[in-house]
Design a protein around this motif. Structure first.
Motif, PDB file in Angstrom:
ATOM      1  N   ASN A  10       0.849  -1.187   0.000  1.00  0.00           N
ATOM      2  CA  ASN A  10       0.000   0.000   0.000  1.00  0.00           C
ATOM      3  C   ASN A  10       0.890   1.245   0.000  1.00  0.00           C
ATOM      4  O   ASN A  10       1.811   1.356   0.791  1.00  0.00           O
ATOM      5  CB  ASN A  10      -0.912   0.008   1.228  1.00  0.00           C
ATOM      6  N   ILE A  11       0.598   2.182  -0.925  1.00  0.00           N
ATOM      7  CA  ILE A  11       1.371   3.420  -0.983  1.00  0.00           C
ATOM      8  C   ILE A  11       0.960   4.320   0.182  1.00  0.00           C
ATOM      9  O   ILE A  11      -0.235   4.533   0.413  1.00  0.00           O
ATOM     10  CB  ILE A  11       1.131   4.161  -2.309  1.00  0.00           C
ATOM     11  N   LYS A  12       1.925   4.869   0.870  1.00  0.00           N
ATOM     12  CA  LYS A  12       1.636   5.733   2.016  1.00  0.00           C
ATOM     13  C   LYS A  12       1.332   7.167   1.569  1.00  0.00           C
ATOM     14  O   LYS A  12       1.881   7.659   0.587  1.00  0.00           O
ATOM     15  CB  LYS A  12       2.825   5.736   2.983  1.00  0.00           C
ATOM     16  N   HIS A  13       0.445   7.814   2.324  1.00  0.00           N
ATOM     17  CA  HIS A  13       0.174   9.255   2.212  1.00  0.00           C
ATOM     18  C   HIS A  13      -0.410   9.677   0.851  1.00  0.00           C
ATOM     19  O   HIS A  13      -0.228  10.813   0.433  1.00  0.00           O
ATOM     20  CB  HIS A  13       1.454  10.065   2.482  1.00  0.00           C
ATOM     21  N   VAL A  14      -1.131   8.791   0.197  1.00  0.00           N
ATOM     22  CA  VAL A  14      -1.775   9.164  -1.063  1.00  0.00           C
ATOM     23  C   VAL A  14      -2.850  10.220  -0.834  1.00  0.00           C
ATOM     24  O   VAL A  14      -3.041  11.119  -1.664  1.00  0.00           O
ATOM     25  CB  VAL A  14      -2.372   7.923  -1.756  1.00  0.00           C
ATOM     26  N   ASN A  15      -3.542  10.129   0.295  1.00  0.00           N
ATOM     27  CA  ASN A  15      -4.602  11.112   0.579  1.00  0.00           C
ATOM     28  C   ASN A  15      -4.048  12.537   0.632  1.00  0.00           C
ATOM     29  O   ASN A  15      -4.711  13.486   0.195  1.00  0.00           O
ATOM     30  CB  ASN A  15      -5.310  10.773   1.893  1.00  0.00           C
ATOM     31  N   GLN A  16      -2.855  12.687   1.166  1.00  0.00           N
ATOM     32  CA  GLN A  16      -2.253  14.022   1.217  1.00  0.00           C
ATOM     33  C   GLN A  16      -1.962  14.531  -0.197  1.00  0.00           C
ATOM     34  O   GLN A  16      -2.228  15.691  -0.522  1.00  0.00           O
ATOM     35  CB  GLN A  16      -0.962  13.983   2.032  1.00  0.00           C
ATOM     36  N   LEU A  17      -1.427  13.668  -1.037  1.00  0.00           N
ATOM     37  CA  LEU A  17      -1.156  14.057  -2.418  1.00  0.00           C
ATOM     38  C   LEU A  17      -2.451  14.432  -3.137  1.00  0.00           C
ATOM     39  O   LEU A  17      -2.514  15.418  -3.868  1.00  0.00           O
ATOM     40  CB  LEU A  17      -0.457  12.903  -3.145  1.00  0.00           C
ATOM     41  N   ASN A  18      -3.487  13.663  -2.874  1.00  0.00           N
ATOM     42  CA  ASN A  18      -4.796  13.922  -3.477  1.00  0.00           C
ATOM     43  C   ASN A  18      -5.359  15.258  -2.997  1.00  0.00           C
ATOM     44  O   ASN A  18      -5.927  16.031  -3.774  1.00  0.00           O
ATOM     45  CB  ASN A  18      -5.745  12.784  -3.130  1.00  0.00           C
ATOM     46  N   ARG A  19      -5.179  15.537  -1.718  1.00  0.00           N
ATOM     47  CA  ARG A  19      -5.718  16.773  -1.130  1.00  0.00           C
ATOM     48  C   ARG A  19      -4.977  18.002  -1.659  1.00  0.00           C
ATOM     49  O   ARG A  19      -5.587  19.028  -1.950  1.00  0.00           O
ATOM     50  CB  ARG A  19      -5.617  16.704   0.389  1.00  0.00           C
ATOM     51  N   TYR A  20      -3.679  17.887  -1.811  1.00  0.00           N
ATOM     52  CA  TYR A  20      -2.879  19.039  -2.230  1.00  0.00           C
ATOM     53  C   TYR A  20      -2.990  19.319  -3.727  1.00  0.00           C
ATOM     54  O   TYR A  20      -3.050  20.463  -4.155  1.00  0.00           O
ATOM     55  CB  TYR A  20      -1.398  18.821  -1.881  1.00  0.00           C
TER      56      TYR A  20
ATOM     57  N   HIS B   1       8.179  13.513  -6.861  1.00  0.00           N
ATOM     58  CA  HIS B   1       7.585  13.077  -5.599  1.00  0.00           C
ATOM     59  C   HIS B   1       8.074  11.663  -5.312  1.00  0.00           C
ATOM     60  O   HIS B   1       8.115  10.818  -6.212  1.00  0.00           O
ATOM     61  CB  HIS B   1       6.061  13.093  -5.692  1.00  0.00           C
ATOM     62  N   VAL B   2       8.468  11.410  -4.077  1.00  0.00           N
ATOM     63  CA  VAL B   2       8.984  10.090  -3.716  1.00  0.00           C
ATOM     64  C   VAL B   2       7.956   9.353  -2.866  1.00  0.00           C
ATOM     65  O   VAL B   2       7.585   9.811  -1.775  1.00  0.00           O
ATOM     66  CB  VAL B   2      10.324  10.205  -2.946  1.00  0.00           C
ATOM     67  N   PHE B   3       7.480   8.230  -3.373  1.00  0.00           N
ATOM     68  CA  PHE B   3       6.538   7.388  -2.639  1.00  0.00           C
ATOM     69  C   PHE B   3       7.305   6.418  -1.744  1.00  0.00           C
ATOM     70  O   PHE B   3       8.334   5.868  -2.139  1.00  0.00           O
ATOM     71  CB  PHE B   3       5.677   6.555  -3.588  1.00  0.00           C
ATOM     72  N   SER B   4       6.777   6.202  -0.548  1.00  0.00           N
ATOM     73  CA  SER B   4       7.211   5.086   0.280  1.00  0.00           C
ATOM     74  C   SER B   4       5.987   4.215   0.536  1.00  0.00           C
ATOM     75  O   SER B   4       4.854   4.670   0.371  1.00  0.00           O
ATOM     76  CB  SER B   4       7.822   5.573   1.600  1.00  0.00           C
TER      77      SER B   4
ATOM     78  N   GLY C  54      -6.451  -2.351  -6.935  1.00  0.00           N
ATOM     79  CA  GLY C  54      -7.387  -1.233  -6.944  1.00  0.00           C
ATOM     80  C   GLY C  54      -6.849  -0.096  -6.086  1.00  0.00           C
ATOM     81  O   GLY C  54      -6.158  -0.325  -5.084  1.00  0.00           O
ATOM     82  N   GLY C  55      -7.162   1.147  -6.499  1.00  0.00           N
ATOM     83  CA  GLY C  55      -6.708   2.297  -5.728  1.00  0.00           C
ATOM     84  C   GLY C  55      -5.193   2.319  -5.603  1.00  0.00           C
ATOM     85  O   GLY C  55      -4.461   2.231  -6.590  1.00  0.00           O
ATOM     86  N   ASP C  56      -4.687   2.413  -4.364  1.00  0.00           N
ATOM     87  CA  ASP C  56      -3.242   2.446  -4.126  1.00  0.00           C
ATOM     88  C   ASP C  56      -2.735   1.134  -3.532  1.00  0.00           C
ATOM     89  O   ASP C  56      -1.738   1.102  -2.825  1.00  0.00           O
ATOM     90  CB  ASP C  56      -2.878   3.618  -3.206  1.00  0.00           C
ATOM     91  N   ASN C  57      -3.407   0.032  -3.849  1.00  0.00           N
ATOM     92  CA  ASN C  57      -3.055  -1.285  -3.319  1.00  0.00           C
ATOM     93  C   ASN C  57      -2.543  -2.202  -4.430  1.00  0.00           C
ATOM     94  O   ASN C  57      -3.149  -2.314  -5.504  1.00  0.00           O
ATOM     95  CB  ASN C  57      -4.267  -1.932  -2.652  1.00  0.00           C
ATOM     96  N   PHE C  58      -1.434  -2.881  -4.149  1.00  0.00           N
ATOM     97  CA  PHE C  58      -0.789  -3.746  -5.122  1.00  0.00           C
ATOM     98  C   PHE C  58      -0.341  -5.039  -4.449  1.00  0.00           C
ATOM     99  O   PHE C  58      -0.244  -5.113  -3.220  1.00  0.00           O
ATOM    100  CB  PHE C  58       0.430  -3.052  -5.735  1.00  0.00           C
ATOM    101  N   VAL C  59      -0.063  -6.039  -5.271  1.00  0.00           N
ATOM    102  CA  VAL C  59       0.501  -7.301  -4.784  1.00  0.00           C
ATOM    103  C   VAL C  59       1.660  -7.687  -5.686  1.00  0.00           C
ATOM    104  O   VAL C  59       1.581  -7.535  -6.912  1.00  0.00           O
ATOM    105  CB  VAL C  59      -0.551  -8.437  -4.784  1.00  0.00           C
ATOM    106  N   VAL C  60       2.740  -8.164  -5.068  1.00  0.00           N
ATOM    107  CA  VAL C  60       3.875  -8.696  -5.825  1.00  0.00           C
ATOM    108  C   VAL C  60       4.122 -10.126  -5.358  1.00  0.00           C
ATOM    109  O   VAL C  60       4.173 -10.399  -4.154  1.00  0.00           O
ATOM    110  CB  VAL C  60       5.146  -7.840  -5.625  1.00  0.00           C
ATOM    111  N   VAL C  61       4.257 -11.027  -6.315  1.00  0.00           N
ATOM    112  CA  VAL C  61       4.627 -12.424  -6.037  1.00  0.00           C
ATOM    113  C   VAL C  61       6.027 -12.628  -6.616  1.00  0.00           C
ATOM    114  O   VAL C  61       6.252 -12.409  -7.814  1.00  0.00           O
ATOM    115  CB  VAL C  61       3.626 -13.405  -6.686  1.00  0.00           C
TER     116      VAL C  61
END
Length: 557
Positions: free
Chosen positions: A159-169, A238-241, A202-209
């Motif tokens: 899950n990507i952190k702080h997406v809501n902040q990016l969306n808000r700004y 912008h750097v995602f964690s 979906g959204g900011d959620n991913f899976v890696v195998v």
């Protein structure tokens, strides 16, 4: 071929002999008659070309061509191009007549041949992101367990952190583009030659195998993922964690749901304890108390409760207009909200059963309240995007409603926009079927995804929900956006519900923009069945005007 129009019957017999777009020598005679040197098809899904195929090729290919486009709607289209030879002769009347039959029949033949691959692609891929989807994930799980190779791999829910902040700004468009850029980079990380792959849930959620030995590489990668964005003409980085729940597939695993359930538990633990990377352990299983088996048992034993949060109408006097049904899980002496178990339920697939559990209980209660002579309002039930993998979902919903003899206009089905953007074709059919049957459809989290205008145009619905956090009444631009969005939805026949207002001033500003429906803790919290019946018996609200300075305490559930 001699002069004159070919025998139509022989042409169709020849066309029938052409299997899987492989055209025979006999077919070439008909193409030569029309001076056609090349036939090719392009498969287009949701406006994006996904494959291009040459079906027929002879010599002396020219530049002039004619195209035929076939498809049930804009989401799945086949474009067939017929290119003439260089310097084609002037067509006779007979050739022109045969050309109509030829291009239509050949285009239909090719389209039918390609349909199965098109829909297989749609079923297994998120076209918007250019990535595989959850269907592909669970199909691959089945293959891995069947072949005995599963224990070579580990699975990470990311899950990507702080997406809501990016969306808000910066707004949903830029945030959405940034998530797609992240997805593209993540998609390049797995080594497909070794059986690794990435999936967008979906959204900011991913899976890696991936191969277990590569987990340290993955940890390093998701700790810092730079993406380039443009805002107001300026380009910046912008750097995602990320936060991740990881489990290693073990010999006792048998199904993908079990694996994803463990990933969910590890991820839930990471959120609760503010740890970016958490590996599943039995200790976490014991601490969570909400593993898949416990959740399934609670559902089978009817342990879930239904709470109802009212929607208030200000169109005349403040009164209850509708309500949203919300699942609650009593566990260890407290009532757990969906925030505390929905990720596990979604990843394990149990969420679809919970959705129908809620629908059945709502229908049962509505029938009981009707027999008691109560004045009723429509009740909406949340349905996860996981239900949209089932093409019969609309019929399944109507079957439950009809089994309890409930009037269709007393039931609403609510879908969340970020949850279904990659399943838009199915949602279009589902929403149309439900609306045609008189069931109310609500689009939640409206305008937080990347498909707002497309949805307004394509989706049948009665309500759209917007979040008050999206609009600052003191911001002139925000006021214009709110006003235009509410007016646009209203002109297209949607009613707008605003969630999360924290003061009467905020509500008054939105009322001036044209929104008269509100769902908020500020007016009424989710009510147990007993207290909701009391509300039905006393539907009007004596709302006290709050000071403008009152702090917003809303917690979205």
């Amino acid at each position: 071929m001699g002069v004159g129009t070919p025998d139509i019957k022989n042409f169709f017999e020849t066309l029938d002999e052409c299997v899987d777009c492989r055209f025979t020598e006999e077919f070439a005679k008909y193409a030569d008659y029309l001076s056609i040197a090349k036939i090719e098809d392009t498969q287009i899904i949701s406006g994006k070309p996904i494959s291009k195929n040459v079906d027929y090729l002879s010599d002396n290919v020219g530049n002039e061509f004619v195209e035929v486009s076939l498809g049930s709607d804009d989401s799945v289209t086949t474009v067939v191009r017929f290119t003439y030879k260089q310097f084609p002769p002037q067509f006779t009347v007979e050739q022109e007549e045969f050309m109509v039959v030829f291009k239509t029949s050949v285009a239909n033949k090719i389209t039918v041949s390609r349909l199965s691959s098109q829909y297989s692609f749609l079923y297994n891929n998120d076209v918007e992101f250019g990535m595989r989807n959850a269907n592909y994930l669970f199909t691959r799980f089945d293959d891995m367990f069947a072949s005995g190779t599963a224990t070579k791999y580990s699975v990470a829910f990311i899950n990507i952190k702080h997406v809501n902040q990016l969306n808000r700004y910066f707004g949903s468009d830029i945030a959405g583009s940034a998530i797609k850029m992240f997805g593209a980079k993540l998609n390049n990380f797995p080594d497909e030659d070794r059986g690794e792959f990435a999936v967008h849930l979906g959204g900011d959620n991913f899976v890696v195998v991936l191969i277990t030995s590569r987990l340290p590489e993955l940890e390093k990668f998701i700790a810092s993922v730079p993406v380039s964005l443009t805002y107001g003409g300026d380009r910046f980085e912008h750097v995602f964690s990320c936060r991740a729940g990881i489990t290693t597939i073990r010999p006792n695993h048998r199904f993908g749901n079990h694996v994803m359930g463990e990933c969910s538990q590890a991820f839930s633990y990471s959120k609760k304890n503010n740890i970016d990377i958490v590996y599943y352990t039995e200790e976490i299983n014991e601490k969570n108390h909400n593993n898949t088996e416990t959740l399934t048992r609670a559902l089978n034993e009817n342990k879930f409760l239904i709470y109802y949060q009212p929607v208030i109408s200000f169109e005349d006097k403040p009164t209850i207009h509708a309500a949203e049904a919300l699942a609650r899980w009593p566990l260890d002496g407290k009532i757990m909200s969906p925030q505390e178990f929905i990720t596990l339920a979604t990843d394990s697939g149990i969420v679809t059963k919970i959705d129908f559990y809620v629908l059945e209980n709502v229908c049962k209660n509505i029938k009981s309240w009707q027999e008691q002579g109560l004045s009723l309002v429509p009740i909406t039930v949340n349905f996860s995007g996981r239900n949209l993998f089932n093409s019969s979902i609309a019929d399944n919903i109507l079957e439950v409603i009809d089994r309890y003899g409930v009037e269709h206009n007393l039931i609403g089905i609510e879908f969340s926009e970020p949850d279904f953007t990659q399943r838009m074709p199915i949602l279009k059919d589902v929403s149309h079927t439900l609306c045609e049957a008189g069931v109310l459809v609500t689009l939640d989290k409206f305008s937080t995804g990347q498909s707002t205008l497309t949805m307004l145009h394509d989706i049948d619905a009665s309500y759209v929900k917007i979040d008050a956090d999206r609009f600052d009444p003191d911001d002139p631009k925000g006021r214009i956006i709110a006003n235009d969005m509410i007016n646009l939805a209203g002109m297209l026949g949607y009613k707008v519900i605003c969630e999360g207002v924290g003061s009467q001033k905020e509500a008054d500003d939105l009322i001036m923009c044209g929104c008269n429906l509100f769902q908020s803790f500020f007016y009424d919290k989710p009510l147990s069945e007993r207290f909701f019946v009391d509300r039905l018996q006393s539907p009007d609200y004596d709302i006290e005007i709050k000071p403008d300075t009152e702090e917003k305490t809303e917690i979205q559930i």
